[in-house]
Write an enzyme that holds these catalytic residues in place. Structure first.
Site: not given
Length: 445
Positions: A28-29, A101, A129, A174, A326, A357, A399
């Protein structure tokens, strides 16, 4: 896009072990970044293995709205080209980023350094968020952001007419914030410098080089210093997207905790800044073998052979978090099934994911009979198995939904989730793939 009817699902212990050879969807990234860089570059880029989940499709739509050419040519196969750095146009309508996000934060970087106006929104989960840690440093480019309290969507941005390069030290490691600042730096005259306190996934740096940008990365204390020369001539370059290690985590843990299982997962990305979960599971005694190691699109790739294992407890250091941020919900499932008490350290970042989460993971396992507690930013889990029997609130978190369904494959009684729809944001086809290797997952009664 707001979703309508819910899709509850139940998982239970399968009658036979999990077996088979599978592939997981594209990373995905890397998929997000491939579309963004291709949409900024001059000349055609062909992308294969693209994740066609809802999140990535939002990125494709956003880049089209900004003036890039982005089209699907076959399953996982896409073609894209852009107007070059500085050539994007103001979109005619609001950019709806759905549940993503990653797409929202990275796109803020692109918008900040282009002389355009845009408004961005998302679904109910994304609108909760915080975006402040991205838009605050981006303001130094000369961009003007207006958002709801806490920097939440919807927001508007008036990009800088002459963007200034950034020099910024990330207060918390991040990859999303780092990548947003690098994307802004592409259209800023001069050198953009970003210091990260701990190394994070470096797909953006790898892809910048792949498309022809001049980027330098050097060790700096416990982290890295990244320097990007602005206003390069990005050229289209073909991209092969490997299988997503974060998605592979779910069939991996399922195979580990269902007795007698043996599953092969082909073509998984093995970037060392993404494989903290694999390292941790091996420390727990997991039988995970990497074969056919190779390189694809500038990223290390391999096939994984996973065999059911007797897992033991683990103490995961906080500095490992960026390489597996994740994967903590599914790691919590593995720890619940392991022998002994596990401690997962430094999980503050989980509080600002699709859900809180950390709290949601704790609720998932304790509702199913696992003794666990949060101590500061650490999660402590007493292993030994789980009773099951609960219905897990997924909080629109893909997730969490997949983790709960994997847990139910090894609990004494079935586990139900309230909604499986959001799984498609990162792992389209998850349910049939898991059923194909023998997982007992079905619509809840």
């Amino acid at each position: 896009m707001e979703h309508a009817a819910t899709l509850p699902q139940t998982s239970r212990r399968p009658a036979t072990p999990l077996t088979g050879t599978i592939t997981v969807p594209g990373d995905k990234s890397i998929s997000h970044r491939a579309l963004m860089f291709a949409g900024l570059a001059v000349g055609e880029t062909r992308i294969s293995g693209l994740l066609e989940g809802e999140d990535v499709l939002r990125t494709a739509a956003a880049m089209r709205a900004l003036g890039a050419t982005v089209e699907r040519t076959g399953p996982g196969a896409w073609r894209a080209s852009g107007p070059g750095i500085g050539g994007l146009q103001s979109p005619d309508d609001v950019l709806d980023m759905g549940n993503s996000g990653t797409a929202a934060r990275l796109l803020c970087g692109i918008l900040a350094s282009h002389d355009i106006f845009a408004v961005m929104t998302g679904d109910a989960s994304l609108r909760r968020r915080p975006m402040r840690r991205v838009i605050d440093p981006l303001g130094a480019t000369g961009a003007v952001f207006a958002a709801r309290e806490g920097g939440r969507l919807p927001l508007s941005v008036r990009g800088a007419a002459e963007a200034m390069p950034l020099s910024y030290r990330l207060p918390v490691a991040s990859a999303q914030v780092k990548s947003a600042l690098l994307l802004a730096g592409l259209n800023a005259r001069g050198i953009t410098e970003i210091e990260e306190p701990e190394p994070t996934r470096d797909h953006s740096e790898n892809m910048l080089r792949h498309f022809g940008a001049e980027v330098e990365v050097a060790a700096h204390g416990t982290g890295k210093l990244i320097r990007l020369r602005g206003q390069p001539e990005l050229r289209g370059a073909d991209v092969v997207v490997p299988g997503d290690p974060s998605s592979a985590a779910f069939p991996i843990v399922a195979a580990l905790i269902v007795p007698g299982s043996r599953v092969t997962i082909g073509g998984v990305g093995l970037n060392p800044l993404r494989t903290g979960l694999f390292l941790t599971l091996r420390e727990m005694g997991a039988a995970i073998e990497i074969v056919n190691a190779r390189e694809a699109g500038g990223e290390p790739v391999g096939d994984l052979i996973v065999t059911a294992s007797d897992l033991r407890a683990v103490d995961v250091p906080a500095e490992r978090a960026p390489s597996m941020i994740d994967e903590y919900p599914i790691l919590a499932v593995a720890c619940a099934m392991a022998r002994g008490s596990s401690r997962l350290r430094g999980l503050a970042e989980l509080r600002v994911k699709e859900s809180d989460r950390l709290a949601a993971t704790l609720a998932m396992i304790t509702a199913n009979g696992v003794k666990a507690q949060v101590d500061g930013d650490d999660l402590i889990i007493e292993g030994g198995g789980a009773r099951g029997g609960a219905t897990v609130a997924t909080h629109m978190d893909h997730r969490l939904a997949m983790s709960a369904l994997v847990m139910g494959l090894a609990t004494e009684t079935p586990v139900t989730i309230d909604d499986a729809r959001f799984i498609d944001t990162s792992f389209p086809g998850f349910l049939p793939l898991m059923r194909g290797i023998g997982a007992a997952i079905e619509a809840a009664a």
